[in-house]
Design a protein around this motif. Sequence first.
Motif, mmCIF file in Angstrom:
data_model
loop_
_atom_site.group_PDB
_atom_site.id
_atom_site.type_symbol
_atom_site.label_atom_id
_atom_site.label_comp_id
_atom_site.label_asym_id
_atom_site.label_seq_id
_atom_site.Cartn_x
_atom_site.Cartn_y
_atom_site.Cartn_z
ATOM 1 N N GLN A 98 -8.621 -5.942 4.641
ATOM 2 C CA GLN A 98 -8.861 -6.590 3.346
ATOM 3 C C GLN A 98 -8.988 -5.568 2.228
ATOM 4 O O GLN A 98 -8.552 -5.803 1.100
ATOM 5 C CB GLN A 98 -10.103 -7.483 3.426
ATOM 6 C CG GLN A 98 -11.307 -6.887 4.090
ATOM 7 C CD GLN A 98 -12.331 -6.352 3.097
ATOM 8 O OE1 GLN A 98 -12.245 -6.624 1.906
ATOM 9 N NE2 GLN A 98 -13.276 -5.582 3.589
ATOM 10 N N GLU A 99 -9.526 -4.393 2.544
ATOM 11 C CA GLU A 99 -9.701 -3.385 1.518
ATOM 12 C C GLU A 99 -8.336 -2.913 1.019
ATOM 13 O O GLU A 99 -8.108 -2.746 -0.186
ATOM 14 C CB GLU A 99 -10.486 -2.214 2.103
ATOM 15 C CG GLU A 99 -11.205 -1.400 1.060
ATOM 16 C CD GLU A 99 -11.915 -0.222 1.693
ATOM 17 O OE1 GLU A 99 -12.649 -0.438 2.680
ATOM 18 O OE2 GLU A 99 -11.721 0.912 1.214
ATOM 19 N N GLU A 100 -7.411 -2.715 2.000
ATOM 20 C CA GLU A 100 -6.051 -2.308 1.667
ATOM 21 C C GLU A 100 -5.394 -3.346 0.754
ATOM 22 O O GLU A 100 -4.779 -3.015 -0.256
ATOM 23 C CB GLU A 100 -5.271 -2.201 2.970
ATOM 24 C CG GLU A 100 -4.070 -1.318 2.923
ATOM 25 C CD GLU A 100 -3.629 -0.974 4.341
ATOM 26 O OE1 GLU A 100 -4.163 0.005 4.890
ATOM 27 O OE2 GLU A 100 -2.782 -1.695 4.888
ATOM 28 N N ALA A 101 -5.559 -4.613 1.131
ATOM 29 C CA ALA A 101 -4.947 -5.690 0.346
ATOM 30 C C ALA A 101 -5.543 -5.734 -1.062
ATOM 31 O O ALA A 101 -4.822 -5.893 -2.047
ATOM 32 C CB ALA A 101 -5.140 -7.022 1.058
ATOM 33 N N LEU A 102 -6.847 -5.564 -1.151
ATOM 34 C CA LEU A 102 -7.499 -5.604 -2.467
ATOM 35 C C LEU A 102 -7.051 -4.428 -3.331
ATOM 36 O O LEU A 102 -6.811 -4.572 -4.527
ATOM 37 C CB LEU A 102 -9.032 -5.569 -2.305
ATOM 38 C CG LEU A 102 -9.680 -6.818 -1.696
ATOM 39 C CD1 LEU A 102 -11.172 -6.601 -1.493
ATOM 40 C CD2 LEU A 102 -9.437 -8.031 -2.588
ATOM 41 N N THR A 103 -6.913 -3.261 -2.716
ATOM 42 C CA THR A 103 -6.557 -2.057 -3.462
ATOM 43 C C THR A 103 -5.158 -2.147 -4.060
ATOM 44 O O THR A 103 -4.925 -1.728 -5.183
ATOM 45 C CB THR A 103 -6.559 -0.831 -2.520
ATOM 46 O OG1 THR A 103 -7.724 -0.893 -1.727
ATOM 47 C CG2 THR A 103 -6.532 0.468 -3.312
#
Lengths: 263, 352, 317
Positions: free
Chosen positions: B203-208
């Motif tokens: 999710q962090e990758e997607a948010l970034t």
Amino acid sequence: MHSRLRAGWGVRLGAFGALVFLHFPLLIIILYAFTTEEASFRFPPPGLTTQWIGELFNREDFWRALGLSLQVAVIATLLALILGTLIALALARANFFGRDSISLLVILPIALPGIVSGIALRSAVSILGVPFSTWTIILGHATFCIVTVYNNVVARLRRTAHSQVEASMDLGASSFQTFRYIILPNITTALVAGGMLAFALSFDEVIVTTFTAGNQQTLPIWIFSQLTRPRDRPVTNVAALFVIAVTFIPIILAHQLTRDRRD
Amino acid sequence: MSAASRTDAEAAVVLKGVSKHFGGVKALDYIDLEIYDGEFFSMLGPSGSGKTTSLRIVAGFEQPTAGRVMLYGRDVTTTPPFDRDVNTVFQDYALFPHMTVEQNVGYGLMIRKVNRHEIQRRVGEMLEMVRLPGTQARRPSQLSGGQRQRIALARALINRPRVLLLDEPLGALDLKLRQQMQIELKAIQREVGITFIFVTHDQEEALTMSDRLAVFNHGRIEQIGAPADVYERPLTAFVAGFVGTTNILTDDIAQRLVGRPAALSIRPEKIRLLPQGTTPDPDQFAASGTVRDVIYVGMTTRFIVALDGGGELEVVSQNLDTRAEEAFAARGTPMVAVWHKSAMRELSTAGA
Amino acid sequence: MSAVMLDSQVPQPPQTPLRRVSAWFFRHPTLTLFSLLAVPMAWMVVVYLGSLSALLAQSFFRLDGFTGRIVREFGLSTYEQLFTAANIDIVVRTTVMAAAVTVAGALIAFPLAYYTARFAPPRLKTFLYLAVLLPLWSSYLVRVYTWKIILAQEGIITWVFDLLGLRGILDGILAIPGIGGPSLSFSYLGMFLVFVYIWLPYMVLPIMTALERVPNSLVEASSDLGARPRYTFRRIILPLAFPGVVAGSIFTFSLTLGDYIIPQVIGNSSFFIGQVVYAQQGTAGNIPLAAAFTVVPVVIMLIYLLIARRLGAFNAL
């Protein structure tokens, strides 16, 4: 991994014994190819000579048999390569009803005793009224050679990442281009190995050949007929050694090509 | 890209009522999705949620059981992958082991019958772009994981696809390299200006990285929106829990806070812990409890608060002025947890 | 850098007819599968299954004793001929030989397979594997012929016995009725030796495969629990290797049942199944009886396979 364990004397002796049992006959055939004894299988040979090699090479019937064997083995191998590869391509990734029946059908010709396949082919050929010829021999050989190609190719295809095929098509290559540029280079060594085993299998097959040949003589049939002729023993010995040598080379090469190619 | 231009933008990829069944398993269950030209779009979800299947349907590796797939207005539902103007970066990179880097990157051009010198020139440019110049003669087996990843990217981009599909391309890299590649990928996307569809479970990758993202669960899309939107205003308990961490308040607490049995989400970092007896402002909610556990994680500290009315609350506070010893001292003390009403979201429980 | 990207136009792949065919196949995966399998399956079904059916059909025909022609009418008279005392003798003799060869093969193969699979260091293992593989693939006929040389009265075995002053023992063994004969190369004993030798690789390989699958952790767990090596072998390794033994026995049993070269080259004048088939179809021209005779080993094998499957042998193939 096994260093902690050491085989007991019994196991080692048994293993060594079995290995000797498997291989000393090969030494015997080498030795007898050079014996000066003509009439019997006397051991030890009274002397050694290379004259029988020359004698064999002067035998016109030997060359004819060898020529036929090579012709049959090459054509049967080519047919097996095409048919075996097609089956492997179809079965490597597909999972459909009847898949197991097909692989069983491919294995059947070498799983059943040779005499069953042989007499079966003979029955069919005679019912159809087709004359026995080089082509009926090839028909039989190709049938039992398919499995060696199929086994090698299907194993390689299953080890090749399918994403490579998808990547190729993703980059614009059609199925045919993907086969040519991606699949074929991946299975080349498996094809060569399977083909060599098929060649070895066909080159020295005698049982099925007996039933599917008319009066054609392949090399094994020639040797078989020599066995009943005591006068030609030394020549037969050399021919035997020759056949062993010819089949050993492709087997060893096939083994080298297929083992541990995973980096 | 502004919100206004986005609505006008041409749709690059459209999935209309797409379903995919494998035997009895519904991998995708009636998906509707529109991806705009030039955006960085992420498909986020746990494994088996349908995100990779969606990507493979766009690429053409799978054909949908039902529904249509449109690429720039053209119906490509049954078009094979080799006739689609999209390219893929595979999870395992799928480099061809029997070819050199140059042959790998130039593969698409070779298929397109571009002449050899031109291929050489463009491969050279591509390798510059992914910052691996001079590696033409190497074999994939001689490259590191990160290098293979860049070659896979170069091999896909050299064909100038209208859409680039990336199937968890950073999954196999270690954390530092992954973060570096996230930035580079984003930069490359801006540079080439084409649509990126990026599949990830991180999710962090997607948010970034994303302009917009879709959260997948059980073969359905639970929410589509800009990262901040999805994070700040999750629609379902699944989205709230999968994108970031959250506290979900139900039953008695929900009853007490909003007067009805709802499912409420409040992010741990939106809550402040205040001394017992503090009265909250009118636009704030408050719940009293006892700090059960304190976990010091460097940049922040996590407090686990056992609420007086039952249930637990996770609170994250930045260690702005607090030192570790002070944080640990909070253990066992009664506190009041306070947050702004606007920070709390009511979730739809349907489908969750 | 973006300028570089923009001026690089990429053409579409050329639309060749082959490409259109490929696209069509892609949309029809079932037909793709069908077209891949069409030719090879036609071959296998027409040539091989067709032949097996022809064989079965032939066994229901009969040979007219007077005209010497095959009467192509369905009937069981050929099978009646099968059940004469002499023929039953042949079937029993062949089956007993097959069983003896199988048991002996398993006993000789096991130590070699066991050592290769569990003790040999990697390089030796590769070597041993190839050493088993070579005889398997190399000329069957020549290997039989070699034994003709070895077993001959004037051959190496007699020489060795002479050398050790044990000639009397050899002659004693050959004098035993039932297994003996004028010399080793004209005796059941000699034939038995050759059968064991020829089919040995078929026994070693499946046992090796089965033994390699025995997880080391299991063996270690057993010894950690205080089991002595002998006990571990008997209770852990042997039961797990057993399916491999059964798998190997399928080959040795089946191949012995159907062989006609070995009884003809080595051995005395008493017939084996394979020889009858060979003689009936050849000199006698009685293809129906030959066909009916081949049904016998097939039936025996089917019974054997059913038992083997119950013992879990197919997992080791």
